[in-house]
Design a protein around this motif. Structure first.
Motif, PDB file in Angstrom:
ATOM      1  N   GLY A  72      29.220  11.979  28.584  1.00  0.00           N
ATOM      2  CA  GLY A  72      28.369  11.241  27.656  1.00  0.00           C
ATOM      3  C   GLY A  72      29.121  10.789  26.406  1.00  0.00           C
ATOM      4  N   ARG A  73      30.392  10.456  26.575  1.00  0.00           N
ATOM      5  CA  ARG A  73      31.237  10.085  25.436  1.00  0.00           C
ATOM      6  C   ARG A  73      31.557   8.604  25.370  1.00  0.00           C
ATOM      7  N   GLY A  74      30.799   7.768  26.033  1.00  0.00           N
ATOM      8  CA  GLY A  74      31.004   6.323  25.931  1.00  0.00           C
ATOM      9  C   GLY A  74      32.393   5.893  26.352  1.00  0.00           C
ATOM     10  N   ASN A  75      33.041   5.132  25.457  1.00  0.00           N
ATOM     11  CA  ASN A  75      34.351   4.562  25.769  1.00  0.00           C
ATOM     12  C   ASN A  75      35.514   5.401  25.262  1.00  0.00           C
ATOM     13  N   SER A  76      35.289   6.638  24.874  1.00  0.00           N
ATOM     14  CA  SER A  76      36.386   7.475  24.383  1.00  0.00           C
ATOM     15  C   SER A  76      37.307   7.849  25.543  1.00  0.00           C
ATOM     16  N   ASP A  77      38.494   8.334  25.207  1.00  0.00           N
ATOM     17  CA  ASP A  77      39.444   8.778  26.225  1.00  0.00           C
ATOM     18  C   ASP A  77      39.503  10.297  26.213  1.00  0.00           C
ATOM     19  N   PRO A  78      38.806  10.966  27.130  1.00  0.00           N
ATOM     20  CA  PRO A  78      38.848  12.429  27.161  1.00  0.00           C
ATOM     21  C   PRO A  78      40.219  12.981  27.525  1.00  0.00           C
TER      22      PRO A  78
END
Length: 176
Positions: A72-78
């Motif tokens: 659920g972190r959108g467009n972030s890069d985990p």
């Protein structure tokens, strides 16, 4: 008193890195980390974990995108910009989850000992339950039931590595 030797010192100083340079890790270092993973102990020597070394940017970015979606972190890069993703999956039999965890631990320690940053990223289980990624595993020759254990991201740290937090008390009970 902590007995000193090189392996124990590496264990004490390893930390999860969450900021990476874009520089690609040389193949021989990736291979050394992967080999450390495949040397991990496994229940009844079943050796169920498989390490998938991803250096292809397109696949790496697709894995990152699905991981971000699941979290659920959108467009972030985990994957924090790390150029290498070592996906650990394990054939569902015996002690496969524990065996895969040992594989991950060995790789994290090996990366640190080689001067690389690394971090365990979760959500591999949910990633490799998706039809697209089951199909991808099959395209790599992994037939049967496999479960994602974790992603070991790898690269060169971009900045200082985190400092160790104090160890929690009460984590060892001695019975003599």
């Amino acid at each position: 008193m902590f007995v000193k030797n090189e392996v124990l010192e590496q264990m004490k100083s390893r930390r999860s890195v969450r900021r990476y340079k874009s520089d690609m890790v040389p193949e021989e270092l990736i291979e050394a980390v992967v080999t450390a993973g495949t040397e991990a102990a496994s229940g009844m020597n079943r050796q169920t974990p498989v390490v998938i070394a991803v250096t292809n940017k397109e696949i790496r970015d697709r894995l990152s995108a699905v991981n971000a979606e699941i979290a659920g972190r959108g467009n972030s890069d985990p994957f924090y910009g790390a150029p290498v993703v070592l996906a650990v999956v394990a054939r569902k039999e015996g002690t496969y989850i524990y065996d895969g965890s040992l594989t991950m631990g060995n790789m994290l320690l090996a990366a640190h000992s080689l001067g690389l940053g690394a971090c365990w990223i979760h959500r591999a289980q949910q990633t490799f339950e998706r039809p697209e990624w089951i199909k991808w595993l099959k395209s790599l020759g992994l037939e049967g039931e496999y479960e994602g254990i974790g992603f070991c991201i790898l690269g060169y740290s971009d900045g200082e590595e985190p400092k160790a937090l104090p160890r929690n008390e009460g984590r060892v009970i001695r019975v003599k």
